[in-house]
Design an enzyme around this catalytic site. Structure first.
Site, short mmCIF file in Angstrom:
data_model
loop_
_atom_site.label_atom_id
_atom_site.label_comp_id
_atom_site.label_asym_id
_atom_site.label_seq_id
_atom_site.Cartn_x
_atom_site.Cartn_y
_atom_site.Cartn_z
N CYS A 96 0.84 -1.20 0.00
CA CYS A 96 0.00 0.00 0.00
C CYS A 96 0.86 1.24 0.00
CB CYS A 96 -0.89 0.00 1.22
SG CYS A 96 0.06 -0.06 2.72
N ASP A 152 -10.97 -2.35 -42.24
CA ASP A 152 -11.94 -1.34 -41.88
C ASP A 152 -11.57 -0.12 -42.73
OD1 ASP A 152 -13.96 -0.08 -40.40
OD2 ASP A 152 -12.43 0.94 -39.22
N ASP A 200 -8.45 0.02 -36.37
CA ASP A 200 -7.67 0.90 -35.50
C ASP A 200 -7.58 0.36 -34.07
OD1 ASP A 200 -10.16 1.35 -34.52
OD2 ASP A 200 -10.33 3.41 -35.22
N ASP A 207 -13.20 -0.90 -33.48
CA ASP A 207 -13.52 -2.22 -34.00
C ASP A 207 -12.93 -3.35 -33.17
OD1 ASP A 207 -11.03 -1.47 -34.73
OD2 ASP A 207 -11.60 -1.09 -36.81
N CYS A 240 3.23 1.85 2.78
CA CYS A 240 4.49 1.10 2.71
C CYS A 240 5.58 1.98 2.10
CB CYS A 240 4.34 -0.14 1.85
SG CYS A 240 3.11 -1.28 2.41
#
Lengths: 739, 119
Positions: free
Chosen positions: A15, A428, A628, A632, A18
């Site tokens: 954490c 695409d 890209d 997609d 720490c």
């Protein structure tokens, strides 16, 4: 007094508190001037005076707080260690071959006549053989004994059994020649066999390790690219700081010829930047304010200041290195067979060795014991499981490394293997084949509104949209200095367009589907106009105000420079090319025609792309989808191989199997080529490794003896075995030349 | 047939049988790892078959004591891990498997094998 800075790993942190505790503990140690702990990386950077305190003191101080300090291993350290191990190996190789050579001189038929008398003495040969067997050969015993305890066997086990049998027999002959003679066997020791086998196998291992180092050269090259320092502007002062100290948000000045230290965005100045080392893009890229720059690339001409946005593990270079490392740690499906075989291989060879012994002893020619022993040793030594183990991983390492050098990042070995079987590539359209930056090219008036008014209404409603077409319209309005109006009830209809209110009138802006859905009448003359524009490859958006169509806005996107060449390269390789687009059929077809793409899937809504990919797969084809990686993602994930075009400085695109950081569409074909060549290398390696064992083990067993009188001398067996694994690694390295 | 030849046949049959039994019929003891486990790399992996929990991070500490170059790398390909194991040093690998099943691991040369069983 010498202040040094070292990086350490800290174990046991979970954490943020720490961080504070460990930093405080480290700073408390006398001699420490500064300590910075990073929770995410679990690392501490400590500046300390090594004459006042040592690493042990730091570790002790941390231990009292419950944490553990370990020196961070750098790649350089690993290199040094490997080199040290390699040097030790070299000494052993030279020693065993020199001593083995002397023994051979004094015992090998033909050579024996030229040797000095002393070398012919069995006891001298024993003394020469002991250091080879038990010093140089110690590593074999060291590996074998614990392996046997765990009931596993490997190559070392074979070498140990083979050479120990030869050595023990020879010792027996040396001390009790009369017993051997009484069996009708000429009392000749075989110290040369054991010694030369150990020498040659160690030599093979040495050469193999050297060649294997070449398979990681791509990673080494990438690692060496990183800049060491950065010229940071802090409090209006420029200072050179170590790369580790650069923080996100730092302003960094880069002068001509300098390396850009980390990723960021230019805030002042402009320049031409050579990005070839990271992206594989060979032509320098012009960059100006607000453009992204990539760490480790070289600034060519101008001076500029940029703001660091990614440092340390986050930089593009670090991500590329991680991606390549991950891919090299992955396993190709083709390796499964080799895996399966290798787990049974050594025990089977040992069984075959027993069989060989029994066979030669019972039905072999006299002296049966000698033939049985020598052939058993030859079987144990000729078997080469290593070649099978190395066949696939070395080729994958070279293949993925080669890809990275060209800006083709391959996620794992499986993707590399699948790419080889691709029959269809689906592109695409927007942002992949085209620049993805459409511009307004025509504004058609259909009512009493003039062009500026049409643009004003359209831009006002599009202002809140993130669509690339919206961006084009807003940009156009800005360039014409048009003031936008306030809108209400903004609603984006995915795949169709936008609905909003201006001055209480309903405004619709979008495609025909939107107009149809909202029951807006489109006259046939307008339809003709729309079709004409679409035939030119333009995307037409219709604008309606209060249920009346008032104008058309045609937007066109420019094709990428590499689009035509990229598509051509695939068609030339017999790969079917498909274009998928949300555009209507006409404009999509117009673009496809320009590129020579025959199959077009138009008017596909974003969420339908995945389905279209599955439909093509259902035709029994392996499909690669190029997109890209953002809009997609589902389609990329659905495809057999998802290929994403790199955007910005993010390289690890989740849904993609292959990322093209060079943004070059020809790389799609190059990736398939690379996959084919890598697979060819793997198959050749496996064929060689399996073939070698399948053919030579029976030869060593003596299968050619009855008809041809051919037997394999164990010394030649060890030479063949050493050559076999080297040849597999060398074949993989050849990929560097042909890929 | 002379006694020595009969003895050789017995020796051969026994050798083959013993090899089969010793290497190919062994049953592995499954060792469960709770949060962390040390694996000694010496002539193989000890323990070799390790049960780890699903959905939790388990630290596997590999300590190579074997000079054999074959064992200098650990490959856990399902997790895309390939790491160099320096001699006599602890190398920690964290695994957080999301799915149940068996995940094999091996040395860099694919000679020594082990597996993780995710339960």
């Amino acid at each position: 007094m010498a202040e040094i800075k070292k990086n350490f790993s800290i174990k046991g942190m979970h954490c943020a508190s720490c961080v504070r505790i460990t930093e405080r503990a480290l700073k408390k140690v006398p001699g420490v001037s500064d300590a910075v702990v990073n929770l995410a990386t679990q690392k501490a950077t400590v500046n300390f005076d090594d004459s006042l305190c040592s690493q042990k003191d730091l570790a002790k101080s941390l231990e009292t707080t419950g944490y553990k300090l370990e020196e961070e291993r750098t790649d350089e350290q690993e290199e040094i260690e490997k080199r040290k191990e390699l040097n030790q190996l070299k000494i052993k190789v030279l020693m065993s071959l020199a001593l083995g050579g002397l023994i051979l001189w004094g015992s090998f038929p033909g050579l024996i006549d030229t040797s000095p008398q002393i070398l012919k003495n069995f006891f001298v040969q024993l003394i020469l053989a002991i250091p080879v067997q038990f010093y140089a050969g110690f590593t074999f015993y060291q590996a074998t004994i614990p392996a046997l305890k765990h009931r596993t066997a490997n190559m070392d086990t074979l070498v140990v059994i083979g050479t120990t049998v030869a050595f023990s027999y020879s010792v027996f002959v040396t001390f009790f020649p009369q017993i051997i003679e009484s069996l009708g066997i000429e009392p000749m020791p075989y110290f040369d066999v054991g010694a030369i086998i150990i020498g040659l196998i160690l030599l093979g291992r040495y050469l193999e390790a050297k060649a294997k180092a070449g398979t990681t050269s791509a990673i080494k090259k990438l690692l060496s690219l990183g800049a060491k320092t950065a010229r940071v502007i802090r409090d209006e002062k420029e200072m050179d700081v170590a790369i580790e100290e650069v923080k996100v948000g730092d302003l960094i000045r880069v002068r001509p010829g300098e390396k850009i230290p980390v990723d960021g965005e230019i805030v002042e100045g402009e320049s031409s930047i050579d990005e070839s080392m990271v992206t594989g893009e060979s032509i320098p890229v012009d960059k100006t304010k607000e453009d992204l720059v990539i760490g480790a690339t070289i600034n060519k001409t101008g001076t500029f200041v940029y703001k660091a946005s990614k440092v340390g593990e986050e930089t593009m270079l670090a991500q590329i290195i991680k991606l390549v490392r991950d891919a090299q740690g992955s396993k190709a499906p083709i390796q499964r067979l080799a895996d399966e075989v290798s787990s049974y291989f050594v025990p089977i060879v040992i069984m075959l060795a027993f069989f060989t012994f029994g066979l030669w002893y019972t039905i072999g020619p006299e002296p049966t014991l000698l033939f049985a022993l020598l052939n058993t040793i030859a079987v144990l030594i000729i078997a080469c499981p290593c070649a099978m183990g190395l066949a696939t991983p070395t080729a994958i390492m070279v293949g993925t490394g080669q890809g990275a050098e060209k800006g083709i990042l391959i996620k794992d070995a499986k993707s590399l293997e699948t790419a080889n079987k691709i029959k269809t590539v689906v592109f695409d359209k927007t942002g992949t084949l085209t620049q993805g930056k459409p511009e307004v090219v025509d504004i058609i008036q259909l009512h009493n509104f003039n062009q500026d008014e049409i643009l004003k209404i359209a831009a006002s409603v599009e202002k809140g949209s993130e669509h690339s077409l919206a961006e084009a319209i807003v940009k156009k309005a800005e360039s014409e200095n048009i003031n936008l109006e306030k809108i209400e009830k903004f609603e984006a209809v995915p795949g169709l367009g936008i609905k909003a209110n201006i001055r209480q009138y309903v405004v619709l802006l979008g495609n025909r589907k939107l107009m149809d859905a909202e029951k807006i009448v489109i006259e046939s003359s307008v339809m003709n106009e729309i079709e004409k524009l679409e035939d030119e490859g333009k995307t037409v958006m219709m604008l309606s105000l209060a249920n009346n169509l008032i104008g058309l806005i045609a937007v066109a996107d420019t094709l990428k420079d590499s689009a035509k060449e990229g598509v051509d390269a695939l068609i030339k390789r017999g790969v079917e090319v498909v274009m998928i687009s949300g555009d209507n059929r006409r404009s999509a077809q117009a673009i496809a025609n320009k590129l020579g793409i025959k199959r077009v899937l138009s008017e596909v809504l974003p969420h339908e792309k995945e389905n279209e990919v599955r439909k093509i797969q259902a035709e029994g084809k392996r499909v690669a989808m190029v997109g890209d990686g953002i809009n997609d993602a589902p389609a990329l994930a659905a495809a057999d191989v998802g290929i994403a075009m790199g955007t910005g400085t993010d390289v690890a695109i989740e849904s993609a199997d292959i990322t093209l950081v060079n943004k070059d569409l020809i790389s799609v074909a190059s990736a398939i080529d690379l996959s084919k060549k890598t697979m060819r290398t793997i198959k050749l390696n496996l064929f060689w490794a399996f073939g070698y064992n399948v053919i030579l083990i029976p030869v060593a067993m003596g299968i050619l003896y009855p008809n041809f009188g051919i037997l394999l001398n164990p010394i030649f067996a060890s030479g063949a075995m050493a050559l076999s694994s080297i040849s597999v690694v060398s074949n993989s390295l050849l990929l560097r030349k042909i890929a | 047939m002379t006694p020595d030849k009969i003895f050789a046949i017995i020796f051969t049959v026994f050798g083959i049988g013993f090899t089969y039994w010793y290497f190919l019929m062994k049953k592995d003891e499954v060792v469960s790892a709770k949060n962390e486990i040390d694996v000694v790399v010496q002539g193989g992996y000890n323990p070799r078959v390790i049960a780890i929990p699903q959905g939790k991070t388990t630290k596997i500490n590999f300590i190579r004591k074997d000079k054999n170059s074959c064992l200098e790398e650990i490959v856990i390909s399902d997790f895309k891990i390939k790491k160099y194991l320096p001699l006599n040093e602890k190398v920690t690998i964290e695994l957080a498997p999301e799915e149940k099943g068996e995940y094999p691991y091996s040395c860099g040369m694919n000679m020594f094998h082990g597996k993780f069983i995710v339960q």
